[in-house]
Design an enzyme around this catalytic site. Structure first.
Site, PDB file in Angstrom:
ATOM      1  N   ARG A  63       0.818  -1.213   0.000  1.00 51.69           N
ATOM      2  CA  ARG A  63       0.000   0.000   0.000  1.00 51.69           C
ATOM      3  C   ARG A  63       0.857   1.270   0.000  1.00 51.69           C
ATOM      4  O   ARG A  63       0.482   2.278  -0.606  1.00 51.69           O
ATOM      5  CB  ARG A  63      -0.921  -0.031   1.225  1.00 51.69           C
ATOM      6  CG  ARG A  63      -1.936   1.095   1.268  1.00 51.69           C
ATOM      7  CD  ARG A  63      -3.016   0.792   2.300  1.00 51.69           C
ATOM      8  NE  ARG A  63      -4.047   1.815   2.339  1.00 51.69           N
ATOM      9  CZ  ARG A  63      -4.302   2.567   3.417  1.00 51.69           C
ATOM     10  NH1 ARG A  63      -3.609   2.395   4.530  1.00 51.69           N
ATOM     11  NH2 ARG A  63      -5.251   3.474   3.380  1.00 51.69           N
ATOM     12  N   HIS A  67       0.347   4.555  -2.373  1.00 51.70           N
ATOM     13  CA  HIS A  67       0.093   5.904  -1.852  1.00 51.70           C
ATOM     14  C   HIS A  67       1.221   6.877  -2.204  1.00 51.70           C
ATOM     15  O   HIS A  67       0.997   8.082  -2.270  1.00 51.70           O
ATOM     16  CB  HIS A  67      -0.143   5.858  -0.342  1.00 51.70           C
ATOM     17  CG  HIS A  67      -1.510   5.360   0.013  1.00 51.70           C
ATOM     18  ND1 HIS A  67      -2.086   5.564   1.236  1.00 51.70           N
ATOM     19  CD2 HIS A  67      -2.424   4.658  -0.706  1.00 51.70           C
ATOM     20  CE1 HIS A  67      -3.295   5.008   1.261  1.00 51.70           C
ATOM     21  NE2 HIS A  67      -3.515   4.449   0.096  1.00 51.70           N
ATOM     22  N   ASN A  92      -3.758   8.303   5.190  1.00 57.54           N
ATOM     23  CA  ASN A  92      -2.529   7.746   5.779  1.00 57.54           C
ATOM     24  C   ASN A  92      -2.469   7.814   7.303  1.00 57.54           C
ATOM     25  O   ASN A  92      -1.897   6.925   7.938  1.00 57.54           O
ATOM     26  CB  ASN A  92      -1.307   8.461   5.201  1.00 57.54           C
ATOM     27  CG  ASN A  92      -1.134   8.194   3.714  1.00 57.54           C
ATOM     28  OD1 ASN A  92      -1.467   7.098   3.236  1.00 57.54           O
ATOM     29  ND2 ASN A  92      -0.639   9.181   2.978  1.00 57.54           N
ATOM     30  N   PRO A 161      -7.479   7.599  -3.785  1.00 60.84           N
ATOM     31  CA  PRO A 161      -8.892   7.225  -3.826  1.00 60.84           C
ATOM     32  C   PRO A 161      -9.435   6.960  -2.423  1.00 60.84           C
ATOM     33  O   PRO A 161      -8.727   6.430  -1.561  1.00 60.84           O
ATOM     34  CB  PRO A 161      -8.904   5.933  -4.653  1.00 60.84           C
ATOM     35  CG  PRO A 161      -7.628   5.928  -5.407  1.00 60.84           C
ATOM     36  CD  PRO A 161      -6.642   6.677  -4.577  1.00 60.84           C
ATOM     37  N   HIS A 191      -6.040  -5.697  -2.695  1.00 60.64           N
ATOM     38  CA  HIS A 191      -6.847  -5.961  -1.496  1.00 60.64           C
ATOM     39  C   HIS A 191      -7.022  -7.452  -1.235  1.00 60.64           C
ATOM     40  O   HIS A 191      -7.831  -7.838  -0.402  1.00 60.64           O
ATOM     41  CB  HIS A 191      -8.204  -5.251  -1.596  1.00 60.64           C
ATOM     42  CG  HIS A 191      -8.097  -3.763  -1.433  1.00 60.64           C
ATOM     43  ND1 HIS A 191      -9.147  -2.899  -1.652  1.00 60.64           N
ATOM     44  CD2 HIS A 191      -7.050  -2.972  -1.074  1.00 60.64           C
ATOM     45  CE1 HIS A 191      -8.749  -1.660  -1.433  1.00 60.64           C
ATOM     46  NE2 HIS A 191      -7.480  -1.669  -1.084  1.00 60.64           N
ATOM     47  N   THR A 192      -6.268  -8.276  -1.900  1.00 64.34           N
ATOM     48  CA  THR A 192      -6.156  -9.678  -1.490  1.00 64.34           C
ATOM     49  C   THR A 192      -5.288  -9.795  -0.231  1.00 64.34           C
ATOM     50  O   THR A 192      -5.282 -10.837   0.428  1.00 64.34           O
ATOM     51  CB  THR A 192      -5.553 -10.559  -2.614  1.00 64.34           C
ATOM     52  OG1 THR A 192      -5.477 -11.897  -2.143  1.00 64.34           O
ATOM     53  CG2 THR A 192      -4.155 -10.101  -3.011  1.00 64.34           C
ATOM     54  N   ASP A 251      -3.588 -14.061  -3.556  1.00 63.02           N
ATOM     55  CA  ASP A 251      -4.318 -15.004  -4.414  1.00 63.02           C
ATOM     56  C   ASP A 251      -5.467 -14.240  -5.084  1.00 63.02           C
ATOM     57  O   ASP A 251      -5.541 -13.020  -4.976  1.00 63.02           O
ATOM     58  CB  ASP A 251      -4.823 -16.190  -3.580  1.00 63.02           C
ATOM     59  CG  ASP A 251      -5.688 -15.761  -2.406  1.00 63.02           C
ATOM     60  OD1 ASP A 251      -6.244 -14.627  -2.449  1.00 63.02           O
ATOM     61  OD2 ASP A 251      -5.823 -16.519  -1.429  1.00 63.02           O
TER      62      ASP A 251
END
Ligand code: HEM
Ligand SMILES: *[C@@H]1O[C@H](CO)[C@@H](O)[C@H](O)[C@H]1NC(C)=O
Ligand SMILES: *[C@@H]1O[C@H](CO)[C@@H](O)[C@H](O)[C@H]1NC(C)=O
Ligand SMILES: *[C@@H]1O[C@H](CO)[C@@H](O)[C@H](O)[C@H]1NC(C)=O
Ligand SMILES: *[C@@H]1O[C@H](CO)[C@@H](O)[C@H](O)[C@H]1NC(C)=O
Length: 323
Positions: A63, A67, A92, A161, A191-192, A251
């Site tokens: 992440r 960012h 953040n 976002p 986002h896995t 995954d």
């Protein structure tokens, strides 16, 4: 930038090449091969040891690169300390993590190859290692980014976002960086890994848009489990829910869950609310290998946003401070 060196006297050109390996303005896979041959090993070790203490760190490092890149380019500006820095931007503050891991890697690199590797490149490599070490794809990372001299909290607030943005706004934020609709879907697959705090999705659980009911796009049993993690009271705001049940494994479960109305953030599930994005989701839910391949391609694209090369920017000695 253009190469203007052809007009220089040959001896001058030689010293430019000798003293400044940055005459090229493009990123290069082999950028540090001579100047820091152990770079990959050092970054991998730093990411690996941080993950062996805290498996979530892989997610947090991935992440950070996102960012960084979405705010005035991949220039390490996210890492700069200061009250008005990007670390204190909405997305953040009390959320971005992993800064000490980057500091440790930087300290080891300063021992092996002083004043050579930019913090922006460390972020790009750490993100790749994080994905690779959690079972995801490996991709080669173009290198040679330089570090920016300033951060911008305002730009961070505007450009990263938000989970409350509708899909059109999120897509616009991506396309304004030169990314496409496909990249929105592919990179959302990040986002896995990792977790979200309840306040980032709690609006969906009890009184969605003033309806008095939960978000109808939420699967009933998933809703139940989220209400257990995030009871309807303010003190649950910072409780954590995993994006998927394999939150430390890279995954394609994220996409399978979206197909089953079990995406965590409103912005995740929104990918099913548009035919084009929904067809990408369905495709990645069925073909994990193709998701892996596309993820690497999109990460390289994201890693090329607004990079500083040549005389713009610097190689920070401490990622938290400009030199
Ligand atoms: C598409 C728009 C996106 C939105 C609206 C969004 C939003 C969020 C939010 C709200 C969180 C939880 C933060 C918290 O609760 O403290 C989060 C976490 C995370 N995001 Fe995103 N994100 C987006 C795209 C991405 C992209 C492109 C990546 C990487 C390629 C990414 C990687 C992650 C990861 C790995 C986490 C978990 C971090 C951790 O556990 O420390 N996200 N995101
Ligand atoms: C790279 O690391 C190895 C050990 O892993 C070490 O022997 C070697 O000296 C290092 N090379 C450089 C240039 O730092
Ligand atoms: C290990 O992880 C925890 C958080 O899970 C953190 O508080 C601690 O500082 C970490 N320790 C080291 C040595 O990195
Ligand atoms: C839901 O929110 C709306 C608008 O904020 C409010 O008028 C309504 O009373 C709420 N319903 C419940 C059940 O809390
Ligand atoms: C999207 O899909 C729905 C149902 O699958 C269909 O009715 C609709 O016409 C499609 N919209 C577009 C713009 O293709």
């Amino acid at each position: 930038m253009k190469h203007n060196n052809y007009k220089l006297p040959i001896v001058h050109l030689f010293s430019v090449l000798l003293l400044n390996p940055l005459v090229s303005c493009q990123l290069d896979y082999k950028f540090y091969d001579d100047s820091c041959p152990n770079l990959t090993k050092i970054v991998r070790y730093g990411v690996w040891s941080a993950m062996s203490n805290d498996t979530r760190m892989a997610a947090s490092l991935l992440r950070l690169h996102f960012h960084d890149c979405f705010v005035n380019g991949c220039d390490g500006s996210l890492l700069l300390d200061g009250e008005n820095g990007e670390k204190n931007a909405l997305a953040n503050r009390n959320s971005a993590r992993g800064f000490e891991v980057i500091d440790n890697i930087k300290a080891n690199l300063e021992k092996a190859c002083p004043a050579t590797v930019s913090c922006a490149d460390i972020l790009a490599l750490a993100a790749r290692e994080a994905v690779y070490l959690t079972g995801g794809p490996f991709w080669n990372v173009p290198l040679g980014r330089r570090d920016g001299l300033t951060g911008s909290q305002t730009a961070a607030n505007q450009q990263i976002p938000s989970p409350f943005d509708p899909l059109e706004i999120i897509t616009a934020k991506f396309t304004s960086k030169g990314l496409e609709l496909k990249d929105v879907v592919v990179l959302s697959g990040g986002h896995t890994l990792g977790f979200a705090q309840c306040f980032t999705f709690k609006t969906r659980l009890f009184n969605f848009s003033g309806s008095g009911k939960p978000d109808p796009a939420l699967d009933a049993s998933f809703l139940q489990s989220l209400q257990n993690v995030c009871p309807n009271q303010a003190d649950s705001d910072t409780n954590l829910a995993p994006f998927d049940s394999t939150s430390s494994k890279f995954d394609n479960l994220y996409y399978k869950l979206l197909v089953d109305n079990s995406g965590l953030l409103q912005s995740d599930q929104a990918l099913m609310g548009d035919n084009k994005t929904a067809s990408f989701v369905s495709y990645y839910s069925k073909f994990p290998y193709l998701f892996f391949k596309d993820f690497g391609v999109s990460m390289v694209k994201m890693g090329g946003i607004g990079v500083l090369t040549g005389q713009n920017g610097e190689i920070r000695k401490n990622c938290r401070l400009k030199n």
